[in-house]
Design a protein around this motif. Structure first.
Motif, mmCIF file in Angstrom:
data_model
loop_
_atom_site.group_PDB
_atom_site.id
_atom_site.type_symbol
_atom_site.label_atom_id
_atom_site.label_comp_id
_atom_site.label_asym_id
_atom_site.label_seq_id
_atom_site.Cartn_x
_atom_site.Cartn_y
_atom_site.Cartn_z
ATOM 1 N N LEU A 1 0.829 -1.072 0.159
ATOM 2 C CA LEU A 1 -0.090 0.034 -0.113
ATOM 3 C C LEU A 1 0.902 1.137 -0.114
ATOM 4 N N GLN A 2 0.473 2.323 -0.738
ATOM 5 C CA GLN A 2 1.166 3.412 -0.564
ATOM 6 C C GLN A 2 0.108 4.662 0.027
ATOM 7 N N GLY B 1 -9.946 4.808 0.700
ATOM 8 C CA GLY B 1 -10.849 4.824 -0.120
ATOM 9 C C GLY B 1 -11.396 3.442 -0.403
ATOM 10 N N GLU B 2 -12.719 3.037 -0.890
ATOM 11 C CA GLU B 2 -13.192 1.971 -0.997
ATOM 12 C C GLU B 2 -12.499 1.607 -2.506
ATOM 13 N N LEU C 1 -6.124 1.301 -2.084
ATOM 14 C CA LEU C 1 -5.663 -0.017 -2.233
ATOM 15 C C LEU C 1 -4.800 -0.251 -3.445
ATOM 16 N N PHE C 2 -4.449 0.724 -4.188
ATOM 17 C CA PHE C 2 -3.955 0.397 -5.607
ATOM 18 C C PHE C 2 -2.365 0.191 -5.556
ATOM 19 N N PHE D 1 -6.024 -2.076 -12.228
ATOM 20 C CA PHE D 1 -5.540 -2.886 -11.115
ATOM 21 C C PHE D 1 -6.937 -3.349 -10.249
ATOM 22 N N ILE D 2 -7.882 -2.521 -10.465
ATOM 23 C CA ILE D 2 -9.239 -2.705 -9.834
ATOM 24 C C ILE D 2 -9.689 -3.961 -10.033
ATOM 25 N N ASP D 3 -9.497 -4.606 -11.090
ATOM 26 C CA ASP D 3 -10.151 -5.921 -11.397
ATOM 27 C C ASP D 3 -9.578 -7.141 -10.674
ATOM 28 N N ALA D 4 -8.364 -6.912 -10.432
ATOM 29 C CA ALA D 4 -7.695 -7.876 -9.402
ATOM 30 C C ALA D 4 -8.190 -7.649 -7.836
#
Length: 250
Positions: free
Chosen positions: A21-22, A42-43, A71-72, A79-82
């Motif tokens: 996480l960053q 953030g969600e 979460l990126f 990357f949202i798909d993963a």
């Protein structure tokens, strides 16, 4: 980050499978000693940069340090798909708490969390498992409960074995820390339905507070989009009452 006083910093927090996480850590305006701290995350799909203008002023005014996260990590938007395929998003929060516990400028007895976006209940699930949090602002598991109630009614007359009815209480009945749920009466989840869930004797808890913003006062749209400042003032006033007031600085 470098222009503010005291200066902020970019932080990296290890998570799972080599994905870190960053975030941005913004110290309290006092700049010395241990300060109550608010995690703003953030969600899935939301970026941490929006917190720098949306939430930082409210935290600073109340003497809070703030850790803004998403979460990126360093991944692109796709990357949202993963992320959405993962069933353990809540495991990120204990990693964040471990990081804050190691900082000498954080009053670890006064750490709260804000889940921004209402896209899922992963922060609500994390609060169930994370006893070190002192206060939480999230959907309280309402969306999970609402969806499961819908599926239960949808399939009740066909095959009860496939109905995903929870067997363990969600956060509304098991959270140790106080929880604030805010929503607008014109949002996706109707206010009457939210009240019904929160007031259910089987699920209700004195630790859970529901605030519904009406159209008359504004802040009534999904995510309080029509007046986010009003909602955020309310949220941070509530956090201040739980985490302890600090000397106010503008």
């Amino acid at each position: 980050l470098s222009a503010r006083s005291p200066a902020g910093e970019v932080v990296t927090i290890p998570w799972l499978d080599g994905h870190a996480l960053q975030g941005y850590f913004l110290p309290a305006p006092s700049g010395s000693g241990q300060a109550p701290t608010v995690i703003c995350i953030g969600e899935p799909g939301h970026r941490k940069e929006e917190f720098l203008f949306k939430l930082v002023p409210h935290a600073r005014e109340r003497g809070f340090s703030m850790l803004a996260l998403d979460l990126f990590g360093d991944q692109r938007d796709d990357f949202i798909d993963a992320l959405l395929r993962r069933s353990d998003l809540e495991s990120a929060i204990p990693c964040v708490m471990d990081y804050l516990e190691a900082r000498s400028d954080v009053d670890f007895a006064r750490v709260g969390i804000i889940a921004d976006g209402w896209g899922s209940s992963f922060v609500a699930r994390a609060v169930m498992q994370e006893p070190r949090l002192a206060a939480a602002v999230c959907d309280g598991g309402l969306w999970d409960l609402h969806e499961r109630a819908y599926f239960a009614s949808r399939f009740a007359m066909s095959d009860l074995s496939i109905v995903p009815v929870p067997h363990a209480p969600l956060m509304a009945s098991s959270a140790d820390c106080p929880v604030l749920i805010t929503l607008g009466e014109d949002g996706w989840l109707k206010a009457d339905r939210a009240r019904q869930i929160v007031q259910n004797p089987r699920l209700g808890s004195s630790n859970v507070m529901l605030k519904v913003f009406t159209a008359a006062e504004t802040g009534a749209e999904q995510g309080h989009a029509d007046n986010p400042s009003l909602a955020n003032e309310y949220i941070f006033d509530w956090l201040e009452s739980r985490l302890g007031a600090a000397a106010r600085r503008i």
